[in-house]
Design an enzyme around this catalytic site. Structure first.
Site, PDB file in Angstrom:
ATOM      1  N   LYS A  78       0.847  -1.190   0.000  1.00  0.00           N
ATOM      2  CA  LYS A  78       0.000   0.000   0.000  1.00  0.00           C
ATOM      3  C   LYS A  78       0.885   1.243   0.000  1.00  0.00           C
ATOM      4  O   LYS A  78       1.920   1.284   0.679  1.00  0.00           O
ATOM      5  CB  LYS A  78      -0.897  -0.028   1.239  1.00  0.00           C
ATOM      6  CG  LYS A  78      -1.930   1.088   1.327  1.00  0.00           C
ATOM      7  CD  LYS A  78      -2.806   0.887   2.562  1.00  0.00           C
ATOM      8  CE  LYS A  78      -3.887   1.946   2.695  1.00  0.00           C
ATOM      9  NZ  LYS A  78      -4.764   1.696   3.864  1.00  0.00           N
ATOM     10  N   SER A 158      -9.669   1.604   3.197  1.00  0.00           N
ATOM     11  CA  SER A 158      -8.891   2.433   2.301  1.00  0.00           C
ATOM     12  C   SER A 158      -7.867   1.667   1.469  1.00  0.00           C
ATOM     13  O   SER A 158      -7.258   2.214   0.549  1.00  0.00           O
ATOM     14  CB  SER A 158      -8.161   3.499   3.110  1.00  0.00           C
ATOM     15  OG  SER A 158      -7.242   2.904   4.022  1.00  0.00           O
ATOM     16  N   SER A 182      -9.685  -0.930   7.425  1.00  0.00           N
ATOM     17  CA  SER A 182      -9.213  -0.718   6.055  1.00  0.00           C
ATOM     18  C   SER A 182      -8.510  -1.903   5.420  1.00  0.00           C
ATOM     19  O   SER A 182      -8.142  -1.843   4.251  1.00  0.00           O
ATOM     20  CB  SER A 182      -8.288   0.497   6.002  1.00  0.00           C
ATOM     21  OG  SER A 182      -9.024   1.686   6.168  1.00  0.00           O
TER      22      SER A 182
END
Length: 493
Positions: A78, A158, A182
């Site tokens: 990420k 997210s 997330s």
């Protein structure tokens, strides 16, 4: 033979050890898949040259019988894990060209075990979002489609880019971060195993902060065994992180397939969820309870009386911490600077931050600034901290009677891109079931447990005691075995 990019981490390790294929071939298959599905927008930065060099080194290590635990295994990170010499943006315009000069501890741990990084994945800006629609690089599209509609779906957020990458066979595993859900919510939306360890198990050093008392690195995989392998590599004490827990990294892989005999599973009688839960989710929850009963577990009714306040508490504490953490992005030291002739310093701050931050980030900064103000501190922030303690106490009381707790991961299946965008409070309720465990810092996982009537994956959440990742994996593995007849794979892939 299974396509190389569709192999699990465990099967890839086995194949590499048996010399059925090389790491270079394995990485090449993933690069080809990434190029084929650029339309999903899962990656924001490719590191293919680095990956091929790392794969070549891995092949040499296998040839010399010096292979490490993750030697040659492709993963994605990420885009809030700092990677030395590689652009790291948190998917915000304010950091769009930021190149760190140091490595995050979690990515370094994986590199030290032989992992091969394919690239950095898309995410909601500064990890603030539940649908991966706030990124400065554009939204991520889920690899999944409903069986009655061809509309593009959100992958969750997210960490939506990481979820799309693993679900779409563009990485064997992918790092995410979980502040209020997330990792778990996108895993539920995309048919993956998503694991958030105990707060402090994984170092936060080199992770771009959202809410420091909640942020924790997590992992997406396509099997529970893969999750245990990756967690063993990621976790560990780090003196560079003051919140890092000084505890031995447990051996987790033996949890897979362990007996459920004498295990007590807590099921909350109510979370005040009302009609927000879709019927498909309720059915999946009940089916999973029966599955665990049949596997030998004892189901115990529990109460979490303060969990219903979790969303409200979270959206006071997390924005408060974000407003403090994001104050460092001012156009002076690094990142975007917006300036014009005869501009004052205050004007430069204002222009830089108003231009560099997206709408959702600005909304949360404003909320956080207010609740930390003299008028908001007593009325909101201090009260939220007290209720957070009550939420944690509820879990402590429950865990005096049970070994793990079972909840849905999300109240709905994945929804269409564009839905729920106009009302932030509706979007925030996506984290209804994931936030309480985050507030208490507990280890938890989402594992695929069923399909909706429209053919979309549904995840069930297992919450464990502090530092008890082992039992979370044990329960997750039992559920995985019980639904192995269901194929959690996007049809077009």
């Amino acid at each position: 033979m299974t396509e190389l990019n569709k192999l699990t981490v465990a099967d890839s390790i086995k194949g590499l050890k048996n010399k059925d294929f090389t790491s270079t071939e394995l990485i090449g298959a993933h690069i080809k898949q990434i190029e084929k599905h650029r339309n999903l927008n899962a990656y924001v930065t490719d590191t293919f040259d680095l990956a091929l060099k790392q794969a070549e080194a891995a092949d040499q290590n296998y040839a010399q019988n010096n292979a490490r635990t993750l030697e040659g295994i492709p993963f994605a990170a990420k885009d809030l894990f700092c990677t030395k010499g590689i652009r790291t943006t948190a998917c915000s315009n304010i950091l769009k060209n930021f190149i760190p000069n140091y490595e995050s501890s979690v990515t370094q741990n994986i590199f030290d075990k032989g992992g091969v990084m394919l690239g950095k994945t898309n995410m909601d800006e500064f990890a603030m979002g539940s649908a991966n629609i706030t990124s400065c690089f554009g939204n991520v599209i889920s690899p999944w489609k409903a069986n009655d509609d061809n509309a593009d779906l959100v992958p969750g957020g997210s960490s939506g880019g990481s979820a799309a990458a693993v679900s779409g066979f563009m990485a064997s595993a992918a790092l995410g971060s979980d502040t209020g859900g997330s990792v778990r919510q996108p895993a539920s939306f995309t048919g993956l195993v998503g694991f958030k360890p105990t707060y402090g198990r994984c170092s936060r050093y080199g992770m771009i902060s959202f809410a420091s008392s909640l942020d924790q690195a997590g992992i997406f995989t396509r099997s529970v065994l893969d999750s245990s392998i990756m967690l063993e590599a990621m976790m560990g004490f780090d003196e560079k992180d003051s919140t890092s827990i000084k505890a031995e990294v447990p051996e987790l892989q033996s949890a897979i397939g362990s007996s459920m005999k004498n295990m007590k599973i807590g099921v909350p009688l109510s979370l005040g969820e009302g009609s927000i839960i879709e019927p498909d989710i309720m059915k999946m929850w009940q089916d999973t309870i029966e599955l665990l009963k049949n596997a030998g577990a004892e189901i115990v009714d529990i109460t979490l009386p303060h969990a219903k306040y979790g969303v409200a508490v979270y959206y006071v504490i997390a924005p408060a911490e974000a407003s403090s953490n994001l104050s460092r992005y001012d156009g002076v030291r690094y990142g975007l600077r917006v300036e014009r002739e005869n501009m004052t310093l205050d004007e430069m701050y204002e222009m830089t931050r108003s231009t560099g931050f997206g709408e959702e980030v600005k909304r949360r900064i404003m909320i956080g600034t207010y609740v930390l103000s003299s008028s908001g501190m007593d009325a909101y922030y201090l009260k939220a901290q007290k209720v957070r303690r009550l939420v944690a106490n509820d879990f402590n009381n429950a865990f005096a009677k049970v070994d793990a707790i079972l909840l849905p991961t999300a109240p709905t299946a994945a929804f269409k891109i564009g839905e729920k965008q106009n009302d932030p409070t509706i979007m925030y309720l996506n984290d209804l079931f994931t936030i309480p465990a985050s507030l208490a810092g507990l280890p938890c996982a989402s594992v695929p447990a069923g399909l909706s009537a429209r053919g979309l994956p549904l995840g069930i959440q297992i919450i464990g005691k502090q530092l008890d990742e082992y039992n979370v994996l044990k329960v997750a593995s039992t559920i995985e075995s019980g639904v192995k007849h269901i194929k959690f794979e996007p049809k077009v892939f």
